[in-house]
Design an enzyme around this catalytic site. Structure first.
Site, PDB file in Angstrom:
ATOM      1  N   ASP A  69       0.544  -1.106   0.129  1.00  0.00           N
ATOM      2  CA  ASP A  69       0.350  -0.067  -0.192  1.00  0.00           C
ATOM      3  C   ASP A  69       1.049   1.298  -0.153  1.00  0.00           C
ATOM      4  O   ASP A  69       2.013   0.902   0.222  1.00  0.00           O
ATOM      5  CB  ASP A  69      -1.360  -0.086   1.129  1.00  0.00           C
ATOM      6  N   ASP A 126      -9.544  -0.050  -5.963  1.00  0.00           N
ATOM      7  CA  ASP A 126     -10.229   1.540  -6.126  1.00  0.00           C
ATOM      8  C   ASP A 126     -11.065   1.178  -7.590  1.00  0.00           C
ATOM      9  O   ASP A 126     -10.607   0.976  -9.114  1.00  0.00           O
ATOM     10  CB  ASP A 126      -9.831   2.449  -6.100  1.00  0.00           C
ATOM     11  N   GLU A 201     -11.099  -6.619   5.331  1.00  0.00           N
ATOM     12  CA  GLU A 201     -11.326  -5.528   5.545  1.00  0.00           C
ATOM     13  C   GLU A 201     -13.275  -5.177   5.073  1.00  0.00           C
ATOM     14  O   GLU A 201     -14.291  -4.759   5.204  1.00  0.00           O
ATOM     15  CB  GLU A 201     -10.994  -4.340   6.083  1.00  0.00           C
TER      16      GLU A 201
END
Ligand SMILES: C[S@@+](CC[C@H](N)C(=O)[O-])C[C@H]1O[C@@H](n2cnc3c(N)ncnc32)[C@H](O)[C@@H]1O
Length: 261
Positions: A69, A126, A201
């Site tokens: 990330d 995304d 998550e």
């Protein structure tokens, strides 16, 4: 409550070189030295707070995991999560098979050598819904071409998303590149929660809201393709055998032939 500023966050991740990697370049082609073994390497691109990669590393100690990330704060949170998960499961706060890499996926070819990675997980990337941003989607062919370079002969990409538009785009991207796909699901947890697959998550939140989760596995490496084709052939043979045995057991509907002329 103690609030960490940006400097505090950076200091925290800099203090964990056994878990956090801030510069991938020296490790390119040498990740096995980081882990101290030759186990396969699975990576998650865009790991967020790191639940998935932590849980996977706990479940599969013989696979090396790298979560990528680009944000310091997410890397810090992931490091906490990973240490807690390992302490709860194995009584140590030092995950031996996990690295958290702070990097921009744009430069993935500078992080891994050709054939160094066995699996790429893309979880809830995304979606970049506007057409003018299509090139930023992590399943755009320009990214997929880079993934193909770094994957080995058993290489696969596993994608999960709640975004129908990203899923459609991704399937088209893979199909245009003539890649083999399998286990396509438009509603992964339809029957029951697939907890054999570790939840991320985002996935946990979306499932709670009742959103459909889409999933596909893309088979890239030559050995992976051969195994995939062999499994398909075996399934076809099994289907044919089942069909034949059903036909054998059905009462005959053929007209009775008599010799009466
Ligand atoms: C929507 S979140 C998904 C997080 C996690 N995979 C999950 O399923 O819970 C997408 C993540 O990808 C990361 N990301 C997006 N583009 C990236 C890039 N170019 N390089 C590195 N990380 C990126 C973001 O920082 C964010 O944490």
């Amino acid at each position: 409550m103690r609030l960490r500023g940006r400097k505090g966050i950076l200091e925290s991740i800099e203090a964990q070189p056994e878990l956090v990697v801030l510069d991938a370049a020296p490790h390119k082609g040498r990740w096995r030295e980081f882990f101290g073994n030759d186990n396969p390497i699975y990576i998650e691109l865009g790991m967020g707070k790191g639940k998935f990669i932590s849980d996977m590393s706990v479940r599969n100690p013989h696979i090396n995991y790298i979560g990528v990330d680009m944000y310091d704060e997410l890397i810090r949170r992931a490091s906490e999560k990973a240490r807690n998960a390992w302490e709860a499961a194995h009584g140590t706060t030092q995950p031996p098979n996990l690295a958290l890499l702070r990097a921009n996926i744009e430069g993935i070819e500078s992080m891994f050598a050709p054939g160094e990675v066995q699996r790429i997980h893309l979880n809830f990337s995304d979606p970049w819904p506007k057409a003018k941003h299509a090139r930023r989607r992590l399943t755009h062919p320009r990214f997929v071409a880079k993934y193909i370079e770094i994957l080995n002969e058993l290489g696969e990409i596993h994608l999960k998303t709640d975004s129908q538009s990203l899923f459609e785009f991704s399937l088209n991207s893979f199909a245009d590149m003539e890649l083999h796909m399998r286990s396509i699901s438009l509603h992964l947890h339809k029957e029951e929660l697939r907890d054999d697959l570790v939840l991320t998550e985002y996935e946990g939140k979306f499932v709670e809201r009742g959103n459909n989760i889409h999933r596909v596995e893309v088979v890239i490496g030559e050995q992976a393709i051969a195994a995939h084709k062999a499994a398909k052939r075996a399934a076809q043979i099994k289907d044919q055998a089942a069909e034949t045995s059903t036909e054998d057991n059905e009462p005959s509907t053929a007209p009775t032939v008599t010799s009466e002329g």
